[in-house]
Design a protein around this motif. Structure first.
Motif, PDB file in Angstrom:
ATOM      1  N   THR A 164      10.888  -7.740   5.709  1.00 16.28           N
ATOM      2  CA  THR A 164       9.588  -7.954   6.355  1.00 16.28           C
ATOM      3  C   THR A 164       9.058  -6.621   6.865  1.00 16.28           C
ATOM      4  O   THR A 164       9.814  -5.786   7.378  1.00 16.28           O
ATOM      5  CB  THR A 164       9.710  -8.940   7.514  1.00 16.28           C
ATOM      6  N   VAL A 165       7.737  -6.441   6.750  1.00 14.85           N
ATOM      7  CA  VAL A 165       7.126  -5.142   7.050  1.00 14.85           C
ATOM      8  C   VAL A 165       5.875  -5.330   7.896  1.00 14.85           C
ATOM      9  O   VAL A 165       5.057  -6.217   7.642  1.00 14.85           O
ATOM     10  CB  VAL A 165       6.751  -4.389   5.753  1.00 14.85           C
ATOM     11  N   ASP A 166       5.723  -4.469   8.893  1.00 19.43           N
ATOM     12  CA  ASP A 166       4.473  -4.322   9.632  1.00 19.43           C
ATOM     13  C   ASP A 166       3.861  -2.982   9.255  1.00 19.43           C
ATOM     14  O   ASP A 166       4.553  -1.950   9.313  1.00 19.43           O
ATOM     15  CB  ASP A 166       4.714  -4.353  11.146  1.00 19.43           C
ATOM     16  N   HIS A 177       3.409  -8.319   3.769  1.00 15.18           N
ATOM     17  CA  HIS A 177       3.434  -7.546   5.006  1.00 15.18           C
ATOM     18  C   HIS A 177       2.352  -8.040   5.958  1.00 15.18           C
ATOM     19  O   HIS A 177       1.491  -8.834   5.576  1.00 15.18           O
ATOM     20  CB  HIS A 177       3.202  -6.067   4.705  1.00 15.18           C
ATOM     21  N   GLY A 188       8.273  -7.107  12.518  1.00 16.07           N
ATOM     22  CA  GLY A 188       8.711  -6.726  11.180  1.00 16.07           C
ATOM     23  C   GLY A 188       9.981  -5.892  11.197  1.00 16.07           C
ATOM     24  O   GLY A 188      10.178  -5.057  12.084  1.00 16.07           O
ATOM     25  N   LEU A 203       5.074   0.352  -0.729  1.00 13.63           N
ATOM     26  CA  LEU A 203       6.284  -0.311  -0.233  1.00 13.63           C
ATOM     27  C   LEU A 203       7.250  -0.647  -1.357  1.00 13.63           C
ATOM     28  O   LEU A 203       8.475  -0.566  -1.171  1.00 13.63           O
ATOM     29  CB  LEU A 203       5.911  -1.577   0.544  1.00 13.63           C
TER      30      LEU A 203
END
Length: 700
Positions: free
Chosen positions: A100-102, A129, A181, A198
């Protein structure tokens, strides 16, 4: 989960692995051979200069010159060490499917339209994201734009209103507490990410020890020739690849992906160290208070015994703290011992009062005294002890300031013990002077990036430099803005150097320390440049030669070093244009000096730092920033005058022909380096149909 909790079966990728590429290996060994030759010739030259060719009769210029040359030799050595393990990485594995990404877009006062373009591009990133605009300006129009784009919007809360804000670091630290994230992609407001950013970087985090993946910063609005030296192909190429080989590629503020766990660990460790430092200061000053009070206590008295016990307890606490014992146990044990010592004094005094009362009770009765001056209770108001709490209630105080002040005063034994008790109870565990007790990103300089990655490496995390253009940025389009940007970079770097010198930072390897130190060392070049500009002028005008040697011997030592050193840069750059960067490295010597001096004043004397956010859009024409270029102009004029005077001296005196020719060539080289500012002054901004430049820029 800690990186040390990951078992071998989960570690599907090792960031330390190196690809087996015969051509790359051959190029690396060739580079190492040139590094060795360059370093050997450099030290051969500088040792000869110190031992055999310093003109001690003119020591006032001869010694500064050889010191400047020694600085350059160390610089060459550090560059050679950087290149020794330069690595070209192969593509990383596929990212973990559940990563998971912010995506953080940090902004302060950039135009809403510019930030919106970056946010829209961030939304198009292919990997799932959440995109967040971190608006440090708290602008309603920016909030509305974020809602229209369908991205998150975060600004500071009221807890920051009367606390240090820490610029961009504080902005990101605030957002870290409001997002979840596992990984963070950090972008400046003008860095437009490409959809694959990403997909091409998250795979490195398959190695549980990787905390940072940094990608290059390349600008799309740079004209042919790069007149402002905005691009940095040497840094975002061979230098970062070299640092990567030593596990020292560092965070550059944007276009980087970071592991949240590593950042939060940094914040917690930093919090603990801050509290430990506060306790250490308290123990040190409390010990000084007690030692002063001991000098006033009567020998053998209960107060003297209590003070001796307290001093011993403080010494034991300082030793325990130094041995790494748990902070809570150290302070709790110390408080109990100090309280017991103070209670012993009070108990002794009460026993003495009790004995006095008993003696008084045994006296023969006399006439009852007549009360004077009102009720007996009125006399209590005149008690020398005074009220415990003032009429206005307890007064707030800074424990560190009060304790430091008391440490220089002689206090009575009872007051000394009370001061120690209050100080121990007043240690600011909650860090009330900050909006957040835990600050993951470093806040010790105006640039948060280098210090943060340095601390990561100190905790054992790894970093990666991924050499692929994955975001397109906007560079300054006028000289004044470019100079402001360079000054901020240099100031931030020197603040870190003075506050957390990597040579003495805990946890890093010797090579990592030198990799960070080499970047900081490069900003000291401004002082060496002054000497390199002054030496030929002094000879041409006054005939004072700082080098005591005949010409063939000098050239025999200098030329091989100079030629091989230039060859080293050519081979290391692998065809990248680096000349513009070399020009700006010398031409901006006043900027580097100002950065060093202002950072020193800020760190040592707490003087305010002249700091400004770099404008992200083209500025309205304001004319040539002559004031910012005055020292370069003065240097250029003096160099030209020196050449004229030197030629006249040769013609009139018929002397020092070879020395004059050498120094005229030296001056010509200096003027060629300074000439880069002519094109910068004349530059009027990027025209979109121009070819984008790939070269230039100073090394960080």
């Amino acid at each position: 989960m800690s990186k040390r909790d990951v078992g071998p079966a989960e570690a599907t990728y090792d960031a330390r692995s190196r690809p087996r590429d015969g051509r790359s290996e051959l190029r690396l060994w060739l580079l190492r051979l040139i590094v060795l030759a360059s370093v050997v010739l450099a030290y051969n030259y500088v040792i000869w200069r110190w031992l055999e060719s310093v003109n001690w009769s003119a020591w006032w210029i001869a010694v500064p010159l050889v010191v400047a040359e020694s600085y350059s030799v160390i610089d060459v050595t550090l560059f050679g060490l950087t290149m020794w393990r330069a690595r070209t990485r192969s593509a990383p594995p596929q990212p973990a499917p559940d990563a998971t990404v912010d995506v953080f877009i940090a902004t302060y006062n950039e135009p809403v339209e510019l930030v919106s373009v970056t946010a829209a591009a961030a939304k198009r990133i292919r990997w799932p994201h959440e995109t967040w605009i971190l608006d440090d300006g708290d602008r309603p129009e920016m909030r509305a734009a974020a809602e229209e784009l369908g991205v998150g919007y975060i600004t500071r809360g009221r807890e920051w209103s009367d606390r240090p804000r820490h610029a961009k670091a504080g902005n990101i630290n605030n957002a870290l507490m409001e997002t979840t994230g596992e990984f963070l992609l950090i972008l400046d407001a003008d860095m437009i990410p490409r959809p694959e950013i990403l997909d091409h970087t998250l795979g490195y985090f398959r190695d549980p020890e990787v905390a940072l993946v940094q990608t290059p910063q390349v600008f799309s609005n740079v004209a042919t020739g790069d007149p402002l030296g905005s691009q940095a192909p040497l840094f975002y190429g061979p230098i970062q690849e070299g640092k990567d080989g030593w596990n020292a590629a560092f965070f550059c503020g944007s276009n980087a992906v970071l592991r949240r766990e590593a950042l939060m660990q940094l914040g917690i460790v930093g919090y603990v160290r801050e509290v430990e430092a506060a306790v250490a200061r308290t123990l040190r000053d409390a010990f000084r208070i007690v030692r002063r009070a001991q000098r006033r206590a009567p020998a053998g008295s209960a107060a003297a015994v209590a003070l001796a016990e307290t001093a011993t307890a403080l010494l034991h606490a300082r030793q325990a703290l130094g041995n790494g014992e748990p902070l809570a146990e150290v302070t709790y044990s110390l408080q109990r011992r100090v309280d017991a010592a103070a209670a012993g004094v009070v108990f002794h005094d009460l026993r003495a009062i009790q004995a006095d009362l008993a003696a008084i009770a045994g006296l023969p009765a006399g006439p009852e005294p007549r009360p004077e001056g009102g009720p007996a209770g009125d006399s209590a108001a005149g008690s020398p002890l005074g009220p415990a709490v003032g009429a206005a209630g307890p007064v707030a105080f800074d424990p560190d300031e009060v304790l430091a002040s008391l440490a220089t005063r002689d206090l009575s034994p009872l007051n000394a013990l009370e001061a120690v008790q209050l100080a121990l109870r007043a240690v600011d565990i909650d860090r009330d002077d900050e909006a957040q007790a835990v600050m993951p990103l470093a806040t010790i300089s105006v640039t948060e990036d280098m210090a943060t990655s340095m601390r990561m490496h100190g905790l054992g995390w790894r970093s990666v430099f991924h050499k692929e253009l994955l975001a397109d940025g906007l560079a300054p389009e006028d000289l004044s803005t470019a100079l402001t940007q360079r000054l901020r970079w240099a100031q931030g770097t020197m603040q870190v150097f003075l506050r957390e010198n990597p040579l003495f930072s805990r946890g890093m390897t010797a090579a990592q320390r030198l990799m960070y130190f080499s970047t900081m060392w490069s900003y000291l070049s401004g002082f060496a440049t002054i000497v390199y500009l002054a030496a030929p002028v002094i000879f041409l005008v006054f005939g004072v030669l700082p080098v005591d040697s005949w010409a063939p011997e000098f050239f025999w030592h200098f030329l091989p070093f100079f030629i091989v050193n230039q060859l080293l840069f050519l081979v290391a750059a692998r065809g990248l244009p680096t000349w513009r960067g070399q020009q700006y490295s010398l031409a901006l010597f006043p900027v580097w000096i100002r950065a060093c001096v202002s950072a020193f004043g800020n760190v040592v004397f707490r003087l305010p730092l002249d700091f400004a956010v770099t404008p992200k859009t083209k500025q309205a024409p304001t004319g040539v920033p002559w004031r910012k270029l005055r020292w370069q102009l003065i240097a250029a004029v003096v160099l030209v005058i020196a050449v004229v005077v030197g030629i006249i001296r040769v013609v009139v005196l018929q002397d020092e022909f070879v020395g004059t020719v050498v120094n005229v060539v030296w001056v010509a080289y200096d003027l060629l380096m300074l000439s880069v500012l002519v094109g910068a002054v004349r530059y009027r901004g990027y025209v979109p149909d121009e070819t984008v430049a790939a070269g230039g820029g100073e090394a960080r």
